[in-house]
Write a protein that holds these residues in place. Structure first.
Motif, PDB file in Angstrom:
ATOM      1  N   ILE A  28       0.826  -1.209   0.000  1.00  0.00           N
ATOM      2  CA  ILE A  28       0.000   0.000   0.000  1.00  0.00           C
ATOM      3  C   ILE A  28       0.861   1.261   0.000  1.00  0.00           C
ATOM      4  N   SER A  29       2.139   1.125   0.357  1.00  0.00           N
ATOM      5  CA  SER A  29       2.989   2.320   0.306  1.00  0.00           C
ATOM      6  C   SER A  29       3.959   2.306  -0.870  1.00  0.00           C
ATOM      7  N   GLY A  30       3.744   1.427  -1.823  1.00  0.00           N
ATOM      8  CA  GLY A  30       4.566   1.444  -3.037  1.00  0.00           C
ATOM      9  C   GLY A  30       5.115   0.072  -3.379  1.00  0.00           C
ATOM     10  N   GLU A  31       5.810   0.016  -4.521  1.00  0.00           N
ATOM     11  CA  GLU A  31       6.311  -1.263  -5.009  1.00  0.00           C
ATOM     12  C   GLU A  31       7.586  -1.651  -4.258  1.00  0.00           C
ATOM     13  N   ILE A  32       7.708  -2.949  -3.932  1.00  0.00           N
ATOM     14  CA  ILE A  32       8.975  -3.403  -3.343  1.00  0.00           C
ATOM     15  C   ILE A  32       9.549  -4.536  -4.182  1.00  0.00           C
ATOM     16  N   GLY A  33      10.864  -4.527  -4.286  1.00  0.00           N
ATOM     17  CA  GLY A  33      11.582  -5.615  -4.945  1.00  0.00           C
ATOM     18  C   GLY A  33      12.314  -6.382  -3.851  1.00  0.00           C
ATOM     19  N   VAL A  34      12.087  -7.689  -3.796  1.00  0.00           N
ATOM     20  CA  VAL A  34      12.667  -8.496  -2.719  1.00  0.00           C
ATOM     21  C   VAL A  34      13.638  -9.507  -3.317  1.00  0.00           C
ATOM     22  N   LEU A  35      14.881  -9.431  -2.873  1.00  0.00           N
ATOM     23  CA  LEU A  35      15.910 -10.389  -3.277  1.00  0.00           C
ATOM     24  C   LEU A  35      16.173 -11.344  -2.110  1.00  0.00           C
ATOM     25  N   PRO A  36      16.795 -12.506  -2.351  1.00  0.00           N
ATOM     26  CA  PRO A  36      17.136 -13.399  -1.248  1.00  0.00           C
ATOM     27  C   PRO A  36      17.955 -12.655  -0.193  1.00  0.00           C
ATOM     28  N   GLY A  37      17.686 -12.927   1.083  1.00  0.00           N
ATOM     29  CA  GLY A  37      18.427 -12.282   2.162  1.00  0.00           C
ATOM     30  C   GLY A  37      17.856 -10.942   2.586  1.00  0.00           C
ATOM     31  N   HIS A  38      16.697 -10.588   2.070  1.00  0.00           N
ATOM     32  CA  HIS A  38      16.067  -9.296   2.418  1.00  0.00           C
ATOM     33  C   HIS A  38      15.785  -9.226   3.926  1.00  0.00           C
ATOM     34  N   ILE A  39      15.888  -8.030   4.480  1.00  0.00           N
ATOM     35  CA  ILE A  39      15.553  -7.868   5.902  1.00  0.00           C
ATOM     36  C   ILE A  39      14.064  -8.167   6.121  1.00  0.00           C
ATOM     37  N   PRO A  40      13.704  -8.659   7.304  1.00  0.00           N
ATOM     38  CA  PRO A  40      12.308  -9.002   7.571  1.00  0.00           C
ATOM     39  C   PRO A  40      11.392  -7.780   7.498  1.00  0.00           C
ATOM     40  N   LEU A  41      10.222  -7.978   6.933  1.00  0.00           N
ATOM     41  CA  LEU A  41       9.195  -6.929   6.955  1.00  0.00           C
ATOM     42  C   LEU A  41       7.835  -7.553   6.734  1.00  0.00           C
ATOM     43  N   VAL A  42       6.804  -6.857   7.205  1.00  0.00           N
ATOM     44  CA  VAL A  42       5.414  -7.244   6.941  1.00  0.00           C
ATOM     45  C   VAL A  42       4.702  -6.011   6.438  1.00  0.00           C
TER      46      VAL A  42
END
Ligand code: ATP
Length: 135
Positions: A28-42
């Motif tokens: 809801i706050s924009g596009e995210i690109g997630v690569l292996p090893g990304h920091i945790p987020l929800v």
């Protein structure tokens, strides 16, 4: 090349389960690109397409109707009220849902009906876009 496990789950069951090199999702706050090893987020997700890129750079697309993404370094989980991989989208059904929602939006209804119709329209347009590979 490093990969991350991705699960997309709905109340009807699992929709996607694979190892990918990159996930691109619309929060809801924009596009995210997630690569292996990304920091945790929800984060809550918008109605939108999720792109899943494999190790060869080939992409698959999944239409999700909101929900949440949980990112951990080795795993990405998406929980959505409904989700369809592009190849399983029924285009005619989505076009009918879009036309129905547009008709409802033209009528003078109360606020609740208006919001429901607007969400139905967004889900239908998302399915049409994902089916066509426009994400
Ligand atoms: P409709 O009015 O066509 O039912 P909707 O947006 O109200 O659309 P949802 O409530 O989001 O539908 O989804 C209900 C179920 O139908 C879910 O399992 C969803 O994956 C599936 N679904 C909805 N539209 C499509 C479609 N065009 N192609 C494939 N599956 C669909």
């Amino acid at each position: 090349m490093k990969t991350v496990q991705v699960n997309i789950v709905t109340p009807d069951g699992p929709v996607y389960d694979s190892e990918v090199a990159m996930v691109i999702a619309k929060t809801i706050s924009g596009e995210i690109g997630v690569l292996p090893g990304h920091i945790p987020l929800v984060s809550p997700l918008s109605i939108g397409g999720v792109e899943l890129k494999d190790a060869n750079g080939k992409s698959e697309f999944v239409a999700v109707s909101g929900g949440f993404i949980e990112v951990r370094p080795e795993k990405v989980s998406i929980l959505a009220p409904s989700a369809e991989v592009a190849s399983s989208i029924d285009l005619a059904r989505a076009q009918e849902a879009k036309a129905r929602a547009e008709e409802r939006l033209k009528m003078k209804n109360d606020e609740i009906d208006f919001q429901r119709a607007e969400l139905a329209l967004r889900r239908a347009m998302n399915r049409i876009n994902v089916h066509e590979g426009n994400v």
